[in-house]
Write an enzyme that holds these catalytic residues in place. Sequence first.
Site, PDB file in Angstrom:
ATOM      1  CB  CYS A  59      -0.897   0.051   1.239  1.00  0.00           C
ATOM      2  SG  CYS A  59      -1.493  -1.520   1.839  1.00  0.00           S
ATOM      3  CE  LYS A 134      -8.702   1.402  10.083  1.00  0.00           C
ATOM      4  NZ  LYS A 134      -8.289   0.448   9.062  1.00  0.00           N
ATOM      5  CB  CYS A 204      -6.804  -4.028  -0.415  1.00  0.00           C
ATOM      6  SG  CYS A 204      -5.695  -4.647   0.866  1.00  0.00           S
ATOM      7  CB  SER A 481     -11.780  -5.902   6.581  1.00  0.00           C
ATOM      8  OG  SER A 481     -11.386  -5.679   5.246  1.00  0.00           O
TER       9      SER A 481
END
Length: 578
Positions: A59, A134, A204, A481
Site C-alpha cells: 500500500c 487509516k 487492496c 474490514s
Amino acid sequence: MHRKPDGSWDKTRLPSRHVTEGPSRAPHRSYYYAMGLGSREIAQPFVGVASCWNEAAPCNTALMRQAHAVSEGVKAAGATPREFCTITVTDGIAMGHEGMRSSLVSRDLIADSVELTMRGHAYDALVGIAGCDKSLPGMMMAMLRLNVPSVFLYGGSILPGSWQGRDVTVVDVFEGVGMHSAGRMSLEDLCSLEQVACPSDGACGGQFTANTMACVSEAIGLALPLSASLPAPYLSRDAYAVASGEAVVRLIATGLRPRDIVTRKSFENAAAVVAATGGSTNGGLHLPAMAHECGIEFTLRDFAEIAARTPHIADMKPGGRFVAKDMGEAGGMPMLLKTLLEGGYIHGDCMTVTGKTIAENLTEVAWRDDQEVIRPVSNPLSPTGGVVGLWGSLAPDGAIVKVAGMTSHRAHRGPARCFDGEQACFDAVEAGAYEDGDVLVIRYEGARGGPGMREMLSTTAALSGQGRGDKVALITDGRFSGGTRGLCVGHIGPEAQMGGPIALIKDGDIIAIDADAGTIELEVDPIELENRQRHWEPRKTNYGSGALWKYAQMVGPAHEGAVTHPGMAGETHVYADI
C-alpha cells in the site's frame, strides 16, 4: 492574495514567516541553507509534503516516488516543498492477531504527527499522500484540523492478481484460509493463491476501506478529479502528483482552505459515494471523525440516512465483480459523481481544490455505455446504498452492516453464541464449533475495551470460505474490514466496556437483525437485563501502559467517530492563522 504582482510572496499572513523572516530568524534560516536551499527558496511559502511511505506493505511502497513528483509540482509553481513521512499500520498484516489493536489508533496518531510536524516547522500548506486504510482519513483529518491550503493524493490501488483464470485480491486469500480449514481448498492451492494475489505496489484492490476513502477524497473536494483512479504502479500517476503540488500553491495564492471547501453538504456527498460504491462500513467511522475536526456534526445516523436514500451503482468487490483498476478505466469518480449529480443524489455546488465546484468539474464528463462497472442511477444494483445503519435494544447508539451484493440473508433471528474477543471466535469457526442459525457475538473489541476496535476479517473470511457465511450472523462492538461480506454487524454501541447491552448477552439469548428495517434487537426482558447490569463490571485489558492505554483513556464512542480530542469545539485558534 499572498502573491505580489512581481511574483514574489508576501508572508505577513503565512505561518512560515515565523521561521524565515527578520534578523531574529537567522539561526532558523541557517538550517535551510544547510539543506541546500537558497535565499529565494527560503523566501517562498513552505509546503509540507507528507507521505505514509514505508516498507510495511505494498500500500505504501509507491508513496515516496509520488511525494517526489509532488515536490516537483510545488517547485514549478514557485513554492518550496518540505517532504516528511509518518507511520501507517497495515491492516492486511495486522489482521487476525494483537497487531490489529494498533490499526485505528494509527489514524489519530497519523493526524497528530502531521499536525505536530506542520506546527513545529511552521509550514504554510500541505499535500498529503496516503495508501493504507487509516492513513487516508488520518491525513484528511490533519488537513481539516490545521486548515492550511491542502490537497490530498491517494497513492493508488494494487493491480488485481490472476489465479486460475480469474481476478483475485487479498480477500480471496483470507477466504482461502476458511476454505482450507473446511477441506474445500488444498494447501497447495492456498500457497499458490497467496503468491499471486498481490502482484504490485498499491492498496487492496476491491472497494475496501482504502479505495472507499480514496473515493471520499474526491467527493469531499480535497483531491483533484480522477486522482484516485490509476493504480499505484502506473508511472502516469505521477502527473497527478505534480498537478497536486501545483494546485496547492494556487490555493496558497487564493487563500482557499480546507474548511472553505469541506462543508456539511460535502460530507453528505461523501456518504452518498460510500453508499453508491458499496464501500466500507469504516466510512461510517471516519466521516464523523473528519467532520469533528472542522466543527460539523455528522454522526453514524446522518451517514446511515444518506445511505438509505442513495442507490448502489458501482459493481465492486467484495460483493460485486470489479476491482479499483476497473473502476478507474470506466471513468472513475467523475463518472460516478456525474450520474449521482444528474440523479439529484449529491450537491453540485460544493467547492473543490480545483477552485471550481463539483458540478463545474463535471461539465465535460460524458456518460460511457462501453463500461459495466458503474451503472446509471436509473438502473442501480439496489435502490438503496451498500451500507445500512441499525438501531434497537442491542445497539441504542447504532451499528452498521455492509449489504452490497447481498440478495438474500438480509435478516436473521437466532441464538447468541458469545465470545469475549476475536481470537476465541476465530478458533471456534476454524474448528466448526458453531451451528447454522447462530448469532456469533464478539465483544470487548470496541475502541476502549479492545482497546483499538479491531477488524474481524480473519473470522468473517473464514466463515465465507467455509461456505457458511449466509448461515449465521456475526455482531461485534469492533469493526469489519471493507473486504467483509455476509450479515456482519459492527460498531455496536455502546460498546461492551462501557456497559452496553452487548456486554449483557448470554449464550442462547435470541437476537433479531433486519437490515431492511434497520433494526437489531436483543429479545431479553428489560428487567432481566437490569439485573445482569447490576452484576456486570468492566473487563481489565492487558494494556496498562503505552500507546494503547493512552488511547483507551481518551477515545470516544464509535457513532461519533471514535475521536480522541475535542475537535473544533475546543479550539481557541486555528494553526493556519498563527
